[in-house]
Design an enzyme around this catalytic site. Structure first.
Site, PDB file in Angstrom:
ATOM      1  N   ASP A  31       0.855  -1.190   0.000  1.00  0.00           N
ATOM      2  CA  ASP A  31       0.000   0.000   0.000  1.00  0.00           C
ATOM      3  C   ASP A  31       0.893   1.242   0.000  1.00  0.00           C
ATOM      4  O   ASP A  31       1.894   1.311   0.721  1.00  0.00           O
ATOM      5  CB  ASP A  31      -0.912  -0.016   1.239  1.00  0.00           C
ATOM      6  N   ILE A  32       0.519   2.223  -0.795  1.00  0.00           N
ATOM      7  CA  ILE A  32       1.312   3.445  -0.919  1.00  0.00           C
ATOM      8  C   ILE A  32       1.256   4.287   0.365  1.00  0.00           C
ATOM      9  O   ILE A  32       2.139   5.113   0.609  1.00  0.00           O
ATOM     10  CB  ILE A  32       0.808   4.273  -2.143  1.00  0.00           C
ATOM     11  N   ASN A  88     -12.813  -3.193   2.507  1.00  0.00           N
ATOM     12  CA  ASN A  88     -13.693  -2.039   2.662  1.00  0.00           C
ATOM     13  C   ASN A  88     -14.689  -2.048   1.509  1.00  0.00           C
ATOM     14  O   ASN A  88     -14.305  -2.217   0.348  1.00  0.00           O
ATOM     15  CB  ASN A  88     -12.878  -0.739   2.641  1.00  0.00           C
ATOM     16  N   GLU A  96     -11.816   3.761  -1.040  1.00  0.00           N
ATOM     17  CA  GLU A  96     -11.354   4.819  -1.945  1.00  0.00           C
ATOM     18  C   GLU A  96     -11.180   4.315  -3.373  1.00  0.00           C
ATOM     19  O   GLU A  96     -11.331   5.086  -4.321  1.00  0.00           O
ATOM     20  CB  GLU A  96      -9.987   5.358  -1.490  1.00  0.00           C
ATOM     21  N   VAL A  97     -10.806   3.052  -3.505  1.00  0.00           N
ATOM     22  CA  VAL A  97     -10.562   2.475  -4.832  1.00  0.00           C
ATOM     23  C   VAL A  97     -11.609   1.392  -5.063  1.00  0.00           C
ATOM     24  O   VAL A  97     -11.694   0.419  -4.286  1.00  0.00           O
ATOM     25  CB  VAL A  97      -9.138   1.881  -4.931  1.00  0.00           C
ATOM     26  N   HIS A 101     -10.417  -5.423  -3.258  1.00  0.00           N
ATOM     27  CA  HIS A 101      -9.057  -5.716  -2.784  1.00  0.00           C
ATOM     28  C   HIS A 101      -9.112  -6.048  -1.308  1.00  0.00           C
ATOM     29  O   HIS A 101      -9.927  -5.516  -0.560  1.00  0.00           O
ATOM     30  CB  HIS A 101      -8.122  -4.535  -3.024  1.00  0.00           C
ATOM     31  N   HIS A 103      -7.019  -5.836   2.188  1.00  0.00           N
ATOM     32  CA  HIS A 103      -5.891  -5.243   2.900  1.00  0.00           C
ATOM     33  C   HIS A 103      -5.333  -6.325   3.831  1.00  0.00           C
ATOM     34  O   HIS A 103      -6.082  -6.909   4.622  1.00  0.00           O
ATOM     35  CB  HIS A 103      -6.348  -4.080   3.787  1.00  0.00           C
TER      36      HIS A 103
HETATM   37  P1  5GP Z   1      -9.668   1.334   0.182  1.00  0.00           P
HETATM   38  O1  5GP Z   1      -9.771   2.563   1.039  1.00  0.00           O
HETATM   39  O2  5GP Z   1     -10.303   1.535  -1.161  1.00  0.00           O
HETATM   40  O3  5GP Z   1     -10.107   0.084   0.869  1.00  0.00           O
HETATM   41  O4  5GP Z   1      -8.107   1.121  -0.030  1.00  0.00           O
HETATM   42  C1  5GP Z   1      -7.410   1.655  -1.102  1.00  0.00           C
HETATM   43  C2  5GP Z   1      -5.953   1.629  -0.728  1.00  0.00           C
HETATM   44  O5  5GP Z   1      -5.202   1.814  -1.903  1.00  0.00           O
HETATM   45  C3  5GP Z   1      -5.539   2.733   0.254  1.00  0.00           C
HETATM   46  O6  5GP Z   1      -5.011   2.149   1.427  1.00  0.00           O
HETATM   47  C4  5GP Z   1      -4.508   3.539  -0.530  1.00  0.00           C
HETATM   48  O7  5GP Z   1      -3.427   3.968   0.276  1.00  0.00           O
HETATM   49  C5  5GP Z   1      -4.072   2.566  -1.595  1.00  0.00           C
HETATM   50  N1  5GP Z   1      -3.670   3.190  -2.848  1.00  0.00           N
HETATM   51  C6  5GP Z   1      -4.341   4.146  -3.540  1.00  0.00           C
HETATM   52  N2  5GP Z   1      -3.688   4.458  -4.669  1.00  0.00           N
HETATM   53  C7  5GP Z   1      -2.584   3.678  -4.696  1.00  0.00           C
HETATM   54  C8  5GP Z   1      -1.511   3.534  -5.632  1.00  0.00           C
HETATM   55  O8  5GP Z   1      -1.444   4.195  -6.671  1.00  0.00           O
HETATM   56  N3  5GP Z   1      -0.554   2.630  -5.320  1.00  0.00           N
HETATM   57  C9  5GP Z   1      -0.596   1.874  -4.182  1.00  0.00           C
HETATM   58  N4  5GP Z   1       0.409   1.018  -3.974  1.00  0.00           N
HETATM   59  N5  5GP Z   1      -1.595   1.971  -3.285  1.00  0.00           N
HETATM   60  C10 5GP Z   1      -2.572   2.867  -3.539  1.00  0.00           C
END
Ligand code: 5GP
Length: 112
Positions: A31-32, A88, A96-97, A101, A103
């Site tokens: 994760d970034i 999530n 957010e994405v 996925h 975590h």
């Molecule tokens: P969500 O909040 O959708 O469950 O998790 C999305 C995750 O993707 C977040 O923890 C965020 O830090 C990670 N993320 C978003 N954009 C990128 C990216 O371009 N590269 C990587 N490695 N992680 C990302």
């Protein structure tokens, strides 16, 4: 593949990632913005989002995600210390994405 999906772009190699594990079905990368010492995302190579819309045709893909989670736990050395697996779903849950996925967090204190 969806043109506006950042994880699809990572899977296609258009955006770089720090790869932890890959097989024919999933890609796992750091994760970034890590919330724990180990924070890896396990992403299916098919663009799918909503668990509540999953049916029989998705069973294989969903299982592959969990197999990927196990490989990530082994690769990162957190099977003994323990790890959390989180999906999530929806903005209200902090998503957010919008590409499904898992975590995988571990390697010390893991946020709740
Ligand atoms: P969500 O909040 O959708 O469950 O998790 C999305 C995750 O993707 C977040 O923890 C965020 O830090 C990670 N993320 C978003 N954009 C990128 C990216 O371009 N590269 C990587 N490695 N992680 C990302």
């Amino acid at each position: 593949m969806s043109d506006d999906c950042i994880f699809c772009k990572i899977i296609a190699g258009d955006i770089p990632c720090s790869k932890v594990y890959e097989d024919d079905h999933v890609l796992a990368f750091n994760d970034i913005n890590p919330k724990a010492r180990i924070h890896v995302l396990v992403v299916p190579k098919t663009c799918f989002d909503r668990l509540h819309e999953a049916g029989d045709t998705h069973v294989g893909m969903l299982g592959r995600i969990l197999v990927g989670v196990g490989r990530v736990a082994e690769t990162t050395g957190i099977t003994g210390s323990g790890y959390r697996v989180q999906f999530n779903q929806g903005r209200g849950a902090g998503q957010e994405v919008f590409h499904l996925h898992a975590h995988v967090t571990g390697g010390g204190s893991v946020p709740t």
